[in-house]
Design a protein around this motif. Structure first.
Motif, PDB file in Angstrom:
ATOM      1  N   UNK A  97       0.868  -1.174   0.000  1.00 16.17           N
ATOM      2  CA  UNK A  97       0.000   0.000   0.000  1.00 16.17           C
ATOM      3  C   UNK A  97       0.908   1.229   0.000  1.00 16.17           C
ATOM      4  N   UNK A  98       0.921   1.961  -1.102  1.00 13.95           N
ATOM      5  CA  UNK A  98       1.891   3.037  -1.281  1.00 13.95           C
ATOM      6  C   UNK A  98       1.383   4.344  -0.680  1.00 13.95           C
ATOM      7  N   UNK A  99       2.229   4.971   0.115  1.00 16.87           N
ATOM      8  CA  UNK A  99       1.871   6.109   0.957  1.00 16.87           C
ATOM      9  C   UNK A  99       2.566   7.379   0.462  1.00 16.87           C
ATOM     10  N   UNK A 100       1.892   8.229  -0.319  1.00 18.61           N
ATOM     11  CA  UNK A 100       2.478   9.526  -0.669  1.00 18.61           C
ATOM     12  C   UNK A 100       2.832  10.310   0.591  1.00 18.61           C
ATOM     13  N   UNK A 147      -1.245  -0.735  -4.425  1.00 18.91           N
ATOM     14  CA  UNK A 147      -2.368   0.185  -4.317  1.00 18.91           C
ATOM     15  C   UNK A 147      -2.002   1.347  -3.413  1.00 18.91           C
ATOM     16  N   UNK A 148      -2.992   2.164  -3.086  1.00 16.94           N
ATOM     17  CA  UNK A 148      -2.724   3.437  -2.425  1.00 16.94           C
ATOM     18  C   UNK A 148      -3.099   3.387  -0.954  1.00 16.94           C
ATOM     19  N   UNK A 149      -2.145   3.774  -0.109  1.00 13.64           N
ATOM     20  CA  UNK A 149      -2.469   4.145   1.262  1.00 13.64           C
ATOM     21  C   UNK A 149      -2.774   5.637   1.216  1.00 13.64           C
ATOM     22  N   UNK A 167      -6.592   1.217  -1.157  1.00 16.14           N
ATOM     23  CA  UNK A 167      -6.407  -0.055  -0.463  1.00 16.14           C
ATOM     24  C   UNK A 167      -6.220   0.050   1.027  1.00 16.14           C
ATOM     25  N   UNK A 168      -6.031   1.275   1.534  1.00 15.13           N
ATOM     26  CA  UNK A 168      -5.656   1.450   2.942  1.00 15.13           C
ATOM     27  C   UNK A 168      -5.750   2.939   3.223  1.00 15.13           C
ATOM     28  N   UNK A 211      -8.736  -0.885   6.232  1.00 13.00           N
ATOM     29  CA  UNK A 211      -8.176  -0.344   7.469  1.00 13.00           C
ATOM     30  C   UNK A 211      -8.010   1.164   7.334  1.00 13.00           C
ATOM     31  N   UNK A 212      -8.318   1.871   8.421  1.00 13.46           N
ATOM     32  CA  UNK A 212      -8.140   3.320   8.502  1.00 13.46           C
ATOM     33  C   UNK A 212      -7.377   3.592   9.799  1.00 13.46           C
ATOM     34  N   UNK A 213      -6.084   3.804   9.675  1.00  8.76           N
ATOM     35  CA  UNK A 213      -5.222   3.911  10.844  1.00  8.76           C
ATOM     36  C   UNK A 213      -4.974   5.379  11.173  1.00  8.76           C
ATOM     37  N   UNK A 214      -5.327   5.765  12.391  1.00 12.35           N
ATOM     38  CA  UNK A 214      -5.073   7.127  12.853  1.00 12.35           C
ATOM     39  C   UNK A 214      -3.564   7.285  13.034  1.00 12.35           C
ATOM     40  N   UNK A 215      -3.009   8.288  12.364  1.00  7.80           N
ATOM     41  CA  UNK A 215      -1.553   8.438  12.345  1.00  7.80           C
ATOM     42  C   UNK A 215      -1.236   9.929  12.392  1.00  7.80           C
TER      43      UNK A 215
END
Length: 301
Positions: free
Chosen positions: A153-156, A181-183, A208-209, A264-268
């Protein structure tokens, strides 16, 4: 019916490095994330949580926690980078899979140092470097899935080469959705001037995330005016707890729920460095806020 499964991450406790005396000890993080009402977490920087699978499973099990994903950085646009990146990816993917995680969040390394602001390389990639990065991610995503069963899951990320909405589209249009896919990090997208809802509409099949965070608009304006490095922006409070910033959470959560997927939706919330007692009350308020947004798909278990 969609399920948006909300968790948290070491980042919301001010953790950016495997070891750092300014950071919350991992046992306190685990205790407090469980006390905040979350069941799902990420690994954070490799080596912060125990890297022995049995020990990690024991620590999580004692607190009723589960792992959604590992996290790792990449620099695949650089010459001869594959072996170095794969070595890191393999460590993270292997541990993630061993304790039940199904995702690895892959983040582009930054072009300037987040702590010092030192410029490390050009802020723009050449066409050849873009090709190396996207081809490399296709290979990386395929390899980690075929060997370990985890999804890339790729995170810009701010101050990286995949940052703005335009660059996110370029990345997605040149990678293979079967393995990459995209985070969607809502905070980083807004920080870089992008529109989260537009990205969801443009590429719904690639979401995706999620990483959930908000941006303080006044700090963001100062960052843009002064071209401040990301680390300084974080110290100024660029990332803030909801509902104090942008983007608005209810419309975003509704749009994700309309995708009809489990995600998944992770608070960060980037908070490095932070006072030891700051994260817990923020995490508790954020958990309550997200549960009150009126989106039936939101779950915490």
């Amino acid at each position: 019916m969609s399920n948006i499964i909300v968790g948290s991450a070491p980042d919301s406790w001010g953790v950016w490095f495997p070891e750092d005396p300014q950071q919350t000890p991992y046992t306190r993080f685990l205790d407090e994330v469980a006390a905040s009402g979350y069941e799902w977490i990420e690994l954070g920087p490799f080596g912060y949580l125990p890297t022995d699978p049995k020990q990690l499973l024991d620590e999580l099990g004692e607190r009723g926690l589960k792992l959604s994903a590992g996290t790792v950085f990449e620099h695949l646009h650089q010459d001869d980078s594959w072996d170095a990146v794969w070595t890191q990816i393999e460590d993270v993917a292997k541990l993630t899979a061993a304790v039940g995680g199904k995702h690895v969040v892959v983040i582009p390394e930054m072009w300037r140092d987040p702590a010092t602001g030192e410029v490390l390389e050009d802020r723009h990639l050449t066409d050849e470097q873009w090709l190396a990065k996207t081809r490399g991610m296709n290979e990386l995503g395929r390899a980690m899935f075929e060997k370990y069963g985890v999804r890339a899951q790729y995170h810009p990320h701010a101050d990286s080469h995949v940052d703005t909405e335009e660059n996110i589209y370029r990345f997605l249009e040149n990678t293979d959705g079967e393995f990459v896919n995209l985070c969607l990090d809502t905070g980083h997208v807004s920080y870089c001037g992008g529109d989260n809802l537009a990205i969801i509409r443009a590429h719904p099949e690639r979401i995706g995330y999620l990483h959930l965070k908000q941006v303080d608009e006044a700090v963001r304006a100062k960052v843009a005016a002064d071209d401040l490095p990301f680390g300084e922006a974080v110290r100024l409070g660029a990332m803030t707890e909801p509902p104090r910033g942008i983007p608005e959470m209810p419309p975003l959560l509704d749009a994700v729920a309309d995708l009809g997927i489990d995600i998944f939706a992770i608070v960060e919330q980037d908070m490095y460095p932070c006072a030891p007692d700051a994260p817990l009350p923020i995490a508790q308020r954020t958990q309550r806020y997200l549960g009150s947004c009126g989106v039936p798909a939101v779950r915490f278990s």
